[in-house]
Structure formats: C-alpha cells, structure tokens
Write an enzyme that holds these catalytic residues in place. Structure first.
Site, PDB file in Angstrom:
ATOM      1  N   LYS A  22      55.091  67.948  22.753  1.00  0.00           N
ATOM      2  CA  LYS A  22      55.261  68.721  24.002  1.00  0.00           C
ATOM      3  C   LYS A  22      55.360  67.780  25.203  1.00  0.00           C
ATOM      4  O   LYS A  22      56.271  67.887  26.014  1.00  0.00           O
ATOM      5  CB  LYS A  22      54.075  69.667  24.187  1.00  0.00           C
ATOM      6  CG  LYS A  22      54.020  70.323  25.553  1.00  0.00           C
ATOM      7  CD  LYS A  22      52.831  71.231  25.725  1.00  0.00           C
ATOM      8  CE  LYS A  22      51.548  70.545  26.143  1.00  0.00           C
ATOM      9  NZ  LYS A  22      51.460  70.132  27.551  1.00  0.00           N
ATOM     10  N   ASN A  23      54.427  66.856  25.296  1.00  0.00           N
ATOM     11  CA  ASN A  23      54.380  66.014  26.498  1.00  0.00           C
ATOM     12  C   ASN A  23      55.529  65.021  26.557  1.00  0.00           C
ATOM     13  O   ASN A  23      55.791  64.423  27.589  1.00  0.00           O
ATOM     14  CB  ASN A  23      53.040  65.281  26.575  1.00  0.00           C
ATOM     15  CG  ASN A  23      51.903  66.226  26.942  1.00  0.00           C
ATOM     16  OD1 ASN A  23      52.149  67.390  27.238  1.00  0.00           O
ATOM     17  ND2 ASN A  23      50.684  65.733  26.899  1.00  0.00           N
ATOM     18  N   CYS A 116      45.793  74.038  37.332  1.00  0.00           N
ATOM     19  CA  CYS A 116      44.531  73.641  37.951  1.00  0.00           C
ATOM     20  C   CYS A 116      43.318  73.906  37.055  1.00  0.00           C
ATOM     21  O   CYS A 116      42.194  73.672  37.455  1.00  0.00           O
ATOM     22  CB  CYS A 116      44.352  74.354  39.288  1.00  0.00           C
ATOM     23  SG  CYS A 116      44.766  76.072  39.218  1.00  0.00           S
ATOM     24  N   ARG A 121      44.216  68.687  40.384  1.00  0.00           N
ATOM     25  CA  ARG A 121      45.230  67.775  39.812  1.00  0.00           C
ATOM     26  C   ARG A 121      46.289  67.527  40.873  1.00  0.00           C
ATOM     27  O   ARG A 121      47.332  68.151  40.882  1.00  0.00           O
ATOM     28  CB  ARG A 121      45.830  68.382  38.540  1.00  0.00           C
ATOM     29  CG  ARG A 121      44.807  68.495  37.433  1.00  0.00           C
ATOM     30  CD  ARG A 121      45.374  69.124  36.196  1.00  0.00           C
ATOM     31  NE  ARG A 121      46.245  68.227  35.462  1.00  0.00           N
ATOM     32  CZ  ARG A 121      46.802  68.565  34.307  1.00  0.00           C
ATOM     33  NH1 ARG A 121      46.582  69.753  33.781  1.00  0.00           N
ATOM     34  NH2 ARG A 121      47.582  67.714  33.674  1.00  0.00           N
ATOM     35  N   ASP A 305      43.120  64.596  25.964  1.00  0.00           N
ATOM     36  CA  ASP A 305      43.572  65.835  25.316  1.00  0.00           C
ATOM     37  C   ASP A 305      42.940  66.034  23.939  1.00  0.00           C
ATOM     38  O   ASP A 305      42.949  67.149  23.407  1.00  0.00           O
ATOM     39  CB  ASP A 305      45.105  65.834  25.171  1.00  0.00           C
ATOM     40  CG  ASP A 305      45.805  65.992  26.502  1.00  0.00           C
ATOM     41  OD1 ASP A 305      45.129  66.236  27.514  1.00  0.00           O
ATOM     42  OD2 ASP A 305      47.044  65.871  26.530  1.00  0.00           O
ATOM     43  N   ARG A 396      50.899  77.391  24.360  1.00  0.00           N
ATOM     44  CA  ARG A 396      51.593  76.413  25.204  1.00  0.00           C
ATOM     45  C   ARG A 396      51.861  75.113  24.454  1.00  0.00           C
ATOM     46  O   ARG A 396      52.804  74.394  24.777  1.00  0.00           O
ATOM     47  CB  ARG A 396      50.723  76.054  26.408  1.00  0.00           C
ATOM     48  CG  ARG A 396      50.617  77.141  27.385  1.00  0.00           C
ATOM     49  CD  ARG A 396      49.604  76.798  28.455  1.00  0.00           C
ATOM     50  NE  ARG A 396      49.819  77.727  29.513  1.00  0.00           N
ATOM     51  CZ  ARG A 396      50.267  77.401  30.729  1.00  0.00           C
ATOM     52  NH1 ARG A 396      50.486  76.164  31.053  1.00  0.00           N
ATOM     53  NH2 ARG A 396      50.485  78.333  31.615  1.00  0.00           N
TER      54      ARG A 396
HETATM   55  C1  UD1 Z   1      49.656  64.241  31.353  1.00  0.00           C
HETATM   56  C2  UD1 Z   1      49.698  65.171  30.165  1.00  0.00           C
HETATM   57  C3  UD1 Z   1      48.332  65.777  29.894  1.00  0.00           C
HETATM   58  C4  UD1 Z   1      47.306  64.660  29.748  1.00  0.00           C
HETATM   59  C5  UD1 Z   1      47.360  63.699  30.933  1.00  0.00           C
HETATM   60  C6  UD1 Z   1      46.453  62.497  30.767  1.00  0.00           C
HETATM   61  C7  UD1 Z   1      51.960  66.016  30.253  1.00  0.00           C
HETATM   62  C8  UD1 Z   1      52.863  67.171  30.450  1.00  0.00           C
HETATM   63  N1  UD1 Z   1      50.663  66.233  30.444  1.00  0.00           N
HETATM   64  O1  UD1 Z   1      49.276  65.021  32.470  1.00  0.00           O
HETATM   65  O2  UD1 Z   1      48.398  66.522  28.691  1.00  0.00           O
HETATM   66  O3  UD1 Z   1      46.023  65.250  29.691  1.00  0.00           O
HETATM   67  O4  UD1 Z   1      48.695  63.209  31.105  1.00  0.00           O
HETATM   68  O5  UD1 Z   1      46.752  61.832  29.582  1.00  0.00           O
HETATM   69  O6  UD1 Z   1      52.386  64.940  29.881  1.00  0.00           O
HETATM   70  N2  UD1 Z   1      46.285  62.013  39.497  1.00  0.00           N
HETATM   71  C9  UD1 Z   1      46.146  61.886  40.863  1.00  0.00           C
HETATM   72  N3  UD1 Z   1      47.281  61.996  41.637  1.00  0.00           N
HETATM   73  C10 UD1 Z   1      48.506  62.220  41.090  1.00  0.00           C
HETATM   74  C11 UD1 Z   1      48.628  62.350  39.686  1.00  0.00           C
HETATM   75  C12 UD1 Z   1      47.487  62.236  38.914  1.00  0.00           C
HETATM   76  O7  UD1 Z   1      45.062  61.684  41.387  1.00  0.00           O
HETATM   77  O8  UD1 Z   1      49.491  62.311  41.831  1.00  0.00           O
HETATM   78  C13 UD1 Z   1      45.074  61.918  38.651  1.00  0.00           C
HETATM   79  C14 UD1 Z   1      44.791  63.225  37.906  1.00  0.00           C
HETATM   80  O9  UD1 Z   1      44.069  64.134  38.709  1.00  0.00           O
HETATM   81  C15 UD1 Z   1      44.018  62.738  36.717  1.00  0.00           C
HETATM   82  C16 UD1 Z   1      44.648  61.373  36.415  1.00  0.00           C
HETATM   83  O10 UD1 Z   1      45.322  60.986  37.603  1.00  0.00           O
HETATM   84  O11 UD1 Z   1      42.670  62.576  37.067  1.00  0.00           O
HETATM   85  C17 UD1 Z   1      45.608  61.364  35.260  1.00  0.00           C
HETATM   86  O12 UD1 Z   1      46.598  62.338  35.480  1.00  0.00           O
HETATM   87  P1  UD1 Z   1      48.070  62.179  34.911  1.00  0.00           P
HETATM   88  O13 UD1 Z   1      48.147  60.991  34.032  1.00  0.00           O
HETATM   89  O14 UD1 Z   1      49.017  62.262  36.055  1.00  0.00           O
HETATM   90  O15 UD1 Z   1      48.219  63.479  34.026  1.00  0.00           O
HETATM   91  P2  UD1 Z   1      49.461  64.442  33.947  1.00  0.00           P
HETATM   92  O16 UD1 Z   1      50.731  63.673  34.034  1.00  0.00           O
HETATM   93  O17 UD1 Z   1      49.259  65.592  34.851  1.00  0.00           O
END
Ligand code: UD1
Length: 443
Positions: A22-23, A116, A121, A305, A396
């Site tokens: 999925k990711n 959220c 996030r 995850d 999902r």
């Molecule tokens: C992706 C995965 C999700 C997984 C996560 C971490 C997808 C669709 N989803 O989510 O399943 O749990 O990686 O492996 O691929 N953060 C910020 N600012 C930002 C972006 C992120 O502070 O602009 C923080 C987030 O709140 C979190 C951390 O960075 O604490 C990691 O988030 P991120 O790696 O961005 O996760 P996702 O891409 O949302």
C-alpha cells in the site's frame, strides 16, 4: 462498518501470498500524473486507500482502470489541479499529489489531509521542501494554494526523515530545472520503489534507500510500467498472526530484508523463522516469551506500523516486554481492546509495558488500520469468540484478510453491514466508488 467474528486458538497452517505494498503504490499512483499517456502499475493491491487514490486521479481528469491486479492510469487529459476537501479527508496520502501537480501544472490546491488518528501529523516538512524548490504556498481558510511558475533544483535538508516529505520532494524535483539533493531523506524501501518507478518514466533519480536522494530534473518524462514490492507490514502482520495463534506457515512473495527487525523480535520470542528468496517460513509454538525492549524508529529500525501487531502477539505470551513508540503519538489505540481481552498493559506516554497472559475473546472495535489488525492478531490467539467492529479501517491496508486467514485454518468470518460501502462494486470500473467517511487513519 462490517464486523469480524473470530474464534481463536486454531493453529494456522499452509501457504499464503503477500499482496503488493500500500505505502509503495500510493506515491507511485500520484507519480503517474507526471507524464501524459498510460502508466501501468502491477501488483496493485485491491485496497480502500488505493481506490481512494484512484478516485482522486479520476477527479483530476485521468482515466483509471483496475484490471487483474494492475492499475492503468491514463494521465493525458489531466484537467484540474485542485482536490476537494472530501477526498483530502479520506486519507493522508492524498497530500502526495502536491509535488506532482506542481511539477506537471505549476499549481495545486487542496486542504490539509486526513489521517489524524495517530496524533498530530503535520505537513510542514512537505511544504518547506516544496518552497525550497520555488513553490509559493499560501494557506487560505484551511486550503493550501500552491503556485510555481518554475521549480528549480536545490539542496533540501529535511529536519526529520519523513517518508511523505521525501516522496513529495522527489515528485516535485523531477519537474524542476537542475539538480535537487534531498538530505536526511527517509530510507524506507517504499522510497526505493518510487525511485524505480520514476526511472521507468525516464527520470534521473538515484540514492534512494540511503540518506541522500539526488534528482536531476527537467527531463521529459513518459508513462511508466512497474511492479510494486510486496507489503512489508502485511508480512509482519501474518508473521505476528502465526506467532499469536501458533502453527506453521509459508509466506510467498515476502522480502525478509524489509521485515528484519520484526523477524528478530519474533525469533527472540520463540518462533522459528527461515527465509529463502522471496519466501519466509514461520513456525510458532505458543506461548511466546518476552523480549528486549522494542523501540520504533525510521527504517531500518523497528517499523511503527508493525508495533501494534507485535504487541498483540506478545500480549498473549509470557513475561514483560516494553514498547517505546517514537514515531507517532496515539499509536496505542489497540491497547484498550487488548485489555478488554484480559491483557495486562500499562501505557505511560510513549511507553507501553506488556505483561503476557492468556487472552480471552471480547467485543472489540478497530480505531485505526494497524491497531485494527492487532486486534485480529490477538483474537486469533485468544480463547473463545471475539467480535471486531470498524473493519473499514482494516480494509484500508489488508486485501481479503479474512479469506487469507481462513485459507490457513483460522475461524474468522466477516459479518457484512449492508450498503455501508461498496468494495464489491469496484471491479472492473471505479466509478461506483463511495469514499468511506472517517475522520482519520493511516496513509
Ligand atoms: C508513512 C506511512 C505510514 C508510516 C510512516 C512512518 C505511507 C502512506 N504512510 O507515513 O504508514 O507509519 O510513514 O513509517 O507511506 N512529520 C512532521 N512534519 C511533516 C511530516 C512528518 O513533523 O511534514 C512527522 C510525523 O508527525 C511523524 C514523523 O514525522 O512523527 C514521521 O512521519 P512520516 O515519515 O512523514 O510518515 P508518513 O509519510 O505520514
């Protein structure tokens, strides 16, 4: 939403295939809009989030078909660059259209994405990276209005190795003039998959899988064709399910390298696990033993995850194990359900202490994707019957989870709520898709 009825304590035996990631497929679907013409994505899992992504592509003017596990996206007639609030709230990954829309059309308009349920996030790192490339981004009444007459390659240093921000930066950088260097990039295997798809479109990208990704932009792209990697979190879930219920199972199409920390943890807990090529064998004689502390961390650390499903398996084992969740707040939504089953778990901020004990069936509710899967894992190892509501979340990220588990001998049944949503109506056309109206969730 539908409900699972699970009767536990049936050992799992046999062989199952792990579906596509999925990711991995979500950013790849967003990337298809970078070029006119028809891109083909194979091993595309039939998941709610994938079809939500397809719905957005259709709204942008693309033609989308799902055929025998492949998604075909014709982005020739892309006619819009705005995404409605309703589609944005469907899932967090919708924000991945920001980069490719800017690259293809020079503009994008969308609200902040949903997702959220795992605590705050933010998307500040996505926005900062795109601004570095020259985008002008304003927030008007909660809508992001993004313009970029021209994107220019730059050095981008991410404060955190965010998966989504790395992907958005890569997707915008292919449309920028010059070279972009993304430092402190996320190293997840899904980033490598995105790089390989972009290369199939003619893009010049390298370094994915390491902390520095380099994109030489401004190259004319053509449609791509790609087979996505298998889902490492689904792999981790099946491994945890066997660990919890006991039994002996072969996972086909699974890459052990992407789940190495999960395999290490389950091996320490007493499972026998072997792998060869793209197969993993697991044998589990319950109860599991306690293990050293689990700290979730960016790849190649223990995946956040997979924390809920491992915790679910160990909750029914013996001894004390500590889990420290360093990536997301609110990632212990499954603990309430596990405790209803008799689990002994104390949560203190980012720390959960699990003392293994025999679990019994209970009335349960899924509140997010992996937390929901964790309840299934626990129910498979529990004495008696569990009912798990909120399956829309589990759908999902898991295609036909109950069919797969049934084929291994699990006693799991989906009680369908009529007309809640129409997954059955999805194939082969997508036009009947009804988005699931939920406040958040992973992705
Ligand atoms: C992706 C995965 C999700 C997984 C996560 C971490 C997808 C669709 N989803 O989510 O399943 O749990 O990686 O492996 O691929 N953060 C910020 N600012 C930002 C972006 C992120 O502070 O602009 C923080 C987030 O709140 C979190 C951390 O960075 O604490 C990691 O988030 P991120 O790696 O961005 O996760 P996702 O891409 O949302």
């Amino acid at each position: 939403m539908d409900t699972y009825v699970v009767t536990g304590k049936k050992p799992l035996m046999g062989s199952v295939s792990v579906h596509g990631s999925k990711n991995s497929v979500l950013p790849i679907l967003a990337a298809t809009i970078l070029a006119r013409g028809e891109s083909v994505i194979h091993n595309c899992p039939a998941l709610r989030d994938v079809f939500a992504m397809a719905e957005i592509l259709e709204c942008l003017g693309c033609r989308v078909k799902y055929q025998e596990g492949s998604m075909i996206v014709d982005a020739t007639d892309l006619s819009r660059s705005d995404i409605s609030d309703c589609l944005m709230q469907e899932m967090r990954a919708s924000v991945l259209f920001l980069g490719p829309l800017l690259a293809r059309t020079g503009e994008a308009e969308m609200s902040c994405p949903g997702g959220c349920a795992l605590g705050p996030r933010p998307i500040d790192l996505h926005i900062k990276a795109l601004e570095e490339l020259g985008a002008d981004i304003a927030d008007r009444d909660g809508r992001l209005i993004c313009r970029a007459a021209r994107l220019s390659g730059r050095k981008i240093v991410l404060e955190l190795p965010s998966v989504g921000a790395t992907e958005n930066a890569m997707l915008a950088a292919v449309g920028a003039q010059g070279t972009t260097v993304i430092c402190n990039a996320a190293r997840e295997p899904e980033i490598v998959d995105l790089q390989e798809f972009l290369k199939s479109m003619g893009a010049k990208v390298w370094g994915a899988g390491g902390a520095t990704v380099v994109v030489e932009g401004g190259v004319q792209l053509h449609p791509g064709e790609y087979t996505v990697m298998s889902d490492r979190i689904v792999t981790a879930t099946y491994l945890s399910a066997v660990a919890s219920a006991g039994g002996e199972v072969e996972l086909l199409g699974a890459d052990y390298r992407t789940v190495a920390p999960v395999i290490a943890a389950l091996t320490e807990a007493g499972c026998a696990i072997q792998s060869l090529g793209n197969r993993i064998w697991i044998q589990s004689h319950t109860p599991l033993r306690n293990i050293r502390s689990i700290y979730t961390a960016p790849y190649p650390g223990f995946p956040t995850d997979a924390q809920p499903v491992l915790m679910a398996a160990l909750a029914g084992g013996t001894g004390k194990t500590e889990f420290i969740e360093t990536i997301f707040e609110n990632r212990f939504s499954h603990v309430e359900g596990l405790c209803r089953m008799g689990a002994d778990i104390q949560v203190d901020g980012i720390r959960a202490i699990v003392r293994g004990c025999a679990l019994r069936g209970a009335e349960l509710e899924a509140y997010d994707l992996r937390g929901g899967a964790a309840l299934v894992v626990a129910a498979l190892g529990a004495e008696g019957e569990s009912r798990i509501g909120g399956l829309g979340y589990i759908d999902r990220g898991y295609a036909a989870l109950e069919d797969t588990l049934c084929s291994l001998g699990a006693d799991i049944f989906r009680f369908r709520e009529p007309d809640t949503y129409g997954l059955e109506a999805l194939e082969p056309g997508l036009s009947t898709f009804e988005p699931l109206k939920v406040a958040g969730g992973e992705g």
